[in-house]
Motif scaffolding. Structure first.
Motif: not given
Length: 155
Positions: A86, A89, A91-93, A95-96, A123-125, A127-128
């Motif tokens: 964790r 990045g 999770g971001r990778r 989700m993108l 926060s991640l969601y 930011s997307l």
């Protein structure tokens, strides 16, 4: 001494990954993991809807998503990253890539549910581009399993 980790490869899940996926899901979601049979059936029904991050030895992350038959909307059913990976990045990778695939498929809206206290995920969601519904859904996943529903319009 810091050891280098193998490079992560993002790929679609294979049937032979299901036990490892179940192990990782249980590690990530200790209280509410999917039973093995649900992962099995998600794989059978939505074979292109599960992405994994594989380091060649074990799975380090995953994303599950399912799209309605009319291809208008999709739900992110799970996003998980191994606890020791964790903050990198991953999770971001994941989700993108999910969002890229959904846009390419012509999906108009993506929804997901998240534990309201999971500040990192919310926060991640956000930011997307996801926006939360105004009210937390009480007992959404069962007694005392409240969830925040978030939406993203893909245009």
């Amino acid at each position: 001494m810091h050891t280098l980790r193998p490079a992560l490869k993002m790929r679609g899940v294979c049937e032979t990954d299901l036990h490892e996926l179940h192990r990782l899901d249980n590690q990530v979601f200790k209280v509410t993991p999917y039973p093995y049979y649900v992962l099995r059936q998600l794989f059978d029904v939505y074979p292109d809807g599960i992405l994994v991050l594989d380091d060649g030895m074990s799975l380090q992350g995953f994303a599950c998503f399912a799209t309605t038959a009319d291809r208008q909307s999709s739900w992110v059913l799970g996003l998980g990253v191994a606890p020791d990976r964790r903050g990198q990045g991953l999770g971001r990778r994941l989700m993108l890539e999910v969002l890229r695939r959904l846009r390419q498929a012509g999906v108009h809206e993506v929804r997901l549910s998240v534990e309201p206290a999971n500040v990192a995920a919310v926060s991640l969601y956000r930011s997307l581009g996801f926006t939360p519904e105004p009210e937390v859904r009480r007992d959404y996943l069962g007694p005392d399993e409240d969830r925040l529903i978030m939406r993203l319009s893909l245009g």
